[in-house]
Design an enzyme around this catalytic site. Structure first.
Site, PDB file in Angstrom:
ATOM      1  N   VAL A 146      62.601   3.441  21.041  1.00 18.88           N
ATOM      2  CA  VAL A 146      61.977   4.306  20.037  1.00 18.88           C
ATOM      3  C   VAL A 146      62.837   4.236  18.786  1.00 18.88           C
ATOM      4  CG1 VAL A 146      61.307   6.671  19.480  1.00 18.88           C
ATOM      5  CG2 VAL A 146      61.021   5.818  21.804  1.00 18.88           C
ATOM      6  N   CYS A 147      62.217   4.117  17.639  1.00 24.34           N
ATOM      7  CA  CYS A 147      62.907   3.997  16.356  1.00 24.34           C
ATOM      8  C   CYS A 147      63.983   5.073  16.213  1.00 24.34           C
ATOM      9  CB  CYS A 147      61.898   4.113  15.215  1.00 24.34           C
ATOM     10  SG  CYS A 147      62.624   3.936  13.589  1.00 24.34           S
ATOM     11  N   LEU A 148      65.239   4.650  16.063  1.00 26.14           N
ATOM     12  CA  LEU A 148      66.356   5.587  15.972  1.00 26.14           C
ATOM     13  C   LEU A 148      66.253   6.498  14.761  1.00 26.14           C
ATOM     14  CD1 LEU A 148      69.372   3.376  17.063  1.00 26.14           C
ATOM     15  CD2 LEU A 148      68.213   5.143  18.364  1.00 26.14           C
TER      16      LEU A 148
END
Length: 183
Positions: A86-88
């Site tokens: 998941v996009c940090l």
């Protein structure tokens, strides 16, 4: 008491709270690494899907956000299709030490799936499709849900996990048994 001790207690408390909230949690090697069964939010193309989400808590938790990733495939602009990461930026922008793990599964992930952010994509194809061909995007999400986000798909061992990996599901224990366990 030293700060790591306080951080460890917070980790233990948050994992136990997640279990008590009736989430199905599988411990993968310690309370800093586990997976949680996550269901797609109602009213979205992800509805009806079920995913296993891997969670890793850093030593600096809760002051540093957990790393989370889907172990079965999901088609979404902010989730890497291959690794499930998941996009940090999405996590770090919202995370504070006031949050706990239940916030991830009861608020953060449902909001992410309901309202993707195509301007900060990990999956460019999904972002472009979401912006320019929304009906095609919904159809592809539905196809991924049917193919990869089922109970049957979860039962098949992931390619990157050894079949003999030591996993124990804390959700199999009653609340009283879980409270009696030394974490």
């Amino acid at each position: 008491m030293s700060s790591p001790s306080a951080g460890k207690r917070r980790m233990d408390t948050d994992v136990m709270k997640l279990i008590e909230c009736k989430h199905e949690v599988t411990i993968l090697g310690g309370l800093d690494e586990f997976s949680v069964k996550f269901y797609g939010p109602k009213g979205t193309p992800y509805e009806g899907g079920v995913w296993k989400v891997r969670v890793h808590l850093p030593e600096q938790y809760p002051f540093k956000s957990p790393s989370i990733g889907f172990t079965n495939k999901v088609f979404h602009p902010n989730i890497d299709e291959v690794s499930g990461t998941v996009c940090l930026d999405v996590i770090n922008q919202a995370w504070t030490a006031l949050f706990d793990l239940s916030n991830i599964f009861e608020s953060f992930l449902p909001q992410l799936l309901t309202y993707p952010n195509p301007t900060d994509p990990l999956n460019g194809e999904a972002a472009a499709m979401y912006l320019h061909r929304p009906e095609e995007y919904k159809k592809k999400v539905s196809e991924f849900v049917k193919k990869y986000a089922t109970e049957e798909a979860l039962r098949d061992p992931a390619e990157d996990e050894a079949p003999s990996s030591p996993e124990s599901s804390m959700s199999d224990f009653s609340e009283d048994e879980a409270k009696d366990m030394e974490l």
